[in-house]
Scaffold this active site. Sequence first.
Site, PDB file in Angstrom:
ATOM      1  CB  CYS A 296      -4.470  17.861   8.404  1.00 14.02           C
ATOM      2  SG  CYS A 296      -5.856  16.998   7.653  1.00 14.02           S
TER       3      CYS A 296
ATOM      4  CB  SER B 177      -4.752  12.363   2.943  1.00 14.61           C
ATOM      5  OG  SER B 177      -4.626  13.048   1.727  1.00 14.61           O
ATOM      6  CG  LEU B 178      -4.009   5.681   6.007  1.00 16.44           C
ATOM      7  CD1 LEU B 178      -5.484   5.524   6.349  1.00 16.44           C
ATOM      8  CD2 LEU B 178      -3.418   4.312   5.656  1.00 16.44           C
ATOM      9  CG  HIS B 179      -1.148  11.458   6.000  1.00 14.07           C
ATOM     10  ND1 HIS B 179      -0.448  11.245   4.837  1.00 14.07           N
ATOM     11  CD2 HIS B 179      -1.955  12.520   5.746  1.00 14.07           C
ATOM     12  CE1 HIS B 179      -0.818  12.150   3.922  1.00 14.07           C
ATOM     13  NE2 HIS B 179      -1.730  12.922   4.439  1.00 14.07           N
TER      14      HIS B 179
ATOM     15  CG  ASN C  61       6.616  19.100   1.199  1.00 13.71           C
ATOM     16  OD1 ASN C  61       7.727  18.728   0.834  1.00 13.71           O
ATOM     17  ND2 ASN C  61       5.511  18.722   0.599  1.00 13.71           N
TER      18      ASN C  61
ATOM     19  CB  CYS D 159       1.861  18.023  -0.694  1.00 19.81           C
ATOM     20  SG  CYS D 159       1.413  17.155  -2.160  1.00 19.81           S
TER      21      CYS D 159
ATOM     22  CD  GLU E 178      -0.421  29.861  -2.396  1.00 18.26           C
ATOM     23  OE1 GLU E 178       0.247  30.851  -2.145  1.00 18.26           O
ATOM     24  OE2 GLU E 178      -0.213  28.757  -1.875  1.00 18.26           O
TER      25      GLU E 178
ATOM     26  CB  CYS F 124      -1.537  20.756  -7.951  1.00 23.08           C
ATOM     27  SG  CYS F 124      -2.077  20.574  -6.255  1.00 23.08           S
TER      28      CYS F 124
ATOM     29  CB  CYS G 110      -2.098  20.518   6.044  1.00 19.43           C
ATOM     30  SG  CYS G 110      -2.575  21.326   4.506  1.00 19.43           S
TER      31      CYS G 110
ATOM     32  N   GLY H  71      -8.086  22.729   0.192  1.00 15.21           N
ATOM     33  CA  GLY H  71      -9.472  22.310   0.375  1.00 15.21           C
ATOM     34  C   GLY H  71      -9.705  20.809   0.329  1.00 15.21           C
TER      35      GLY H  71
ATOM     36  CB  CYS I 167      -8.622  23.255   4.093  1.00 15.45           C
ATOM     37  SG  CYS I 167      -9.091  21.513   4.161  1.00 15.45           S
TER      38      CYS I 167
HETATM   39  N1  SAH Z   1      -7.949  17.632   1.428  1.00 13.45           N
HETATM   40  C1  SAH Z   1      -7.431  16.713   0.476  1.00 13.45           C
HETATM   41  C2  SAH Z   1      -6.601  17.332  -0.640  1.00 13.45           C
HETATM   42  C3  SAH Z   1      -5.595  18.406  -0.273  1.00 13.45           C
HETATM   43  S1  SAH Z   1      -4.082  17.971   0.483  1.00 13.45           S
HETATM   44  C4  SAH Z   1      -6.654  15.625   1.184  1.00 13.45           C
HETATM   45  O1  SAH Z   1      -6.520  15.693   2.379  1.00 13.45           O
HETATM   46  O2  SAH Z   1      -6.246  14.676   0.538  1.00 13.45           O
HETATM   47  C5  SAH Z   1      -3.135  17.139  -0.706  1.00 13.45           C
HETATM   48  C6  SAH Z   1      -2.133  16.175  -0.091  1.00 13.45           C
HETATM   49  O3  SAH Z   1      -1.048  16.863   0.581  1.00 13.45           O
HETATM   50  C7  SAH Z   1      -2.751  15.294   0.975  1.00 13.45           C
HETATM   51  O4  SAH Z   1      -2.308  13.978   0.847  1.00 13.45           O
HETATM   52  C8  SAH Z   1      -2.221  15.936   2.249  1.00 13.45           C
HETATM   53  O5  SAH Z   1      -2.311  15.103   3.337  1.00 13.45           O
HETATM   54  C9  SAH Z   1      -0.811  16.259   1.823  1.00 13.45           C
HETATM   55  N2  SAH Z   1      -0.116  17.178   2.723  1.00 13.45           N
HETATM   56  C10 SAH Z   1      -0.655  18.075   3.558  1.00 13.45           C
HETATM   57  N3  SAH Z   1       0.301  18.718   4.246  1.00 13.45           N
HETATM   58  C11 SAH Z   1       1.480  18.213   3.822  1.00 13.45           C
HETATM   59  C12 SAH Z   1       2.836  18.484   4.145  1.00 13.45           C
HETATM   60  N4  SAH Z   1       3.147  19.425   5.002  1.00 13.45           N
HETATM   61  N5  SAH Z   1       3.796  17.759   3.532  1.00 13.45           N
HETATM   62  C13 SAH Z   1       3.473  16.822   2.614  1.00 13.45           C
HETATM   63  N6  SAH Z   1       2.223  16.546   2.248  1.00 13.45           N
HETATM   64  C14 SAH Z   1       1.225  17.222   2.852  1.00 13.45           C
END
Ligand code: SAH
Length: 345
Positions: free
Chosen positions: A109, A217-219, A297, A339, A84, A98, A112, A162, A105
Amino acid sequence: MNINKIKEKLEKLGQPRFRLKQIKKAVYEDGVSDFAEILTLPKELRHQMSKLKILSFEVEKVLVACDKQSTKALVKLHDGKLIETVLISPKPGDWSVCISCQVGCPMNCRFCATGRGGFTRNLTAEEITDQVLFWKQYLRKNFCELKTTNQEPNNIVYMGMGEPFLNWVQVSESLKNLINPELFGFGARSVSVSTAGIPEGISKLAENFPQVNLAISLHFADDKKRSEFMPVNKKYNLEALKKALQEYFQKTNRKVFIEYILLENINDTKNDAEKLAKYLKSIGKLQLLHVNLIRYNTTGEELKPSSRNRVLEFKNFLIKNRIQATIRKSLGKEIRGACGQLIGK
Ligand code: SAH
């Protein structure tokens, strides 16, 4: 489109060199979707090229969100695999694309949706950049009458399906093509690569594309929690990531975007905000860090997004600590194009 293959084809046909230039202009500047539409080419050549496709894939479906601010395309690759890509327009004349760089992937995570389906294969550079070409063609076909505002993609983010740094060869080739003035011609500063935090990749980006934006993507600013939600942290923990960022700053002196999804009662408390502030300060160069707070999300039942109030409190805490922070508006939820929601179905 693989421009080298087109070049070879033209050579085989004994065509003069300027034909390649005409094709580049038509495809990358004008966004034509078929060789038959390139009227600057002689009829016979158009006919000879007509079997070739500009895009390496078919677009199965396009979903437009009610507010028209985001549009998602389901792409079927030559081997039937699905990915997508999303077009986002946060304001008139602003078009962000995007793009995905892998089918599925391998990062896995927990929050995701993409990772849940596992990893299938890497995309080629052509498949990566064709997503941009597709949106260019789409905008040209659907908005050609609106000439007053910009109707071209002006921002590219590697935030689809990915992990870009696990497909470096193809991703770097695609970056080269995106910023090549003879092809797409994007400014490097209009392109952003997002990673879950792979030090080798961060270092390669700094060396080869110092002007391309980096997002991390720290989180989580706590190793135990980060490892629980992002398995990559078991291999490269927060300390390793810190070192990679310090080196990145030394090489580029460029701002880095820190992505932080807010999950209710998991990483959104005052204590979490304190940990984040402490971690970011320990990296040094606070003025080069910018935190993007993202409301989670939903991708299943298990996790919940933080309340608006929590998100605001979290942001205010960071600001008070002299850390630049903004809340990122997440578009495209109802078409599952936000995302973390891309699954290629
Ligand atoms: N693999 C890369 C790029 C893809 S994800 C990465 O990890 O950065 C793109 C962004 O969406 C990342 O910051 C990821 O952590 C975030 N993301 C993943 N799942 C999400 C969700 N359910 N809600 C909001 N952001 C999310």
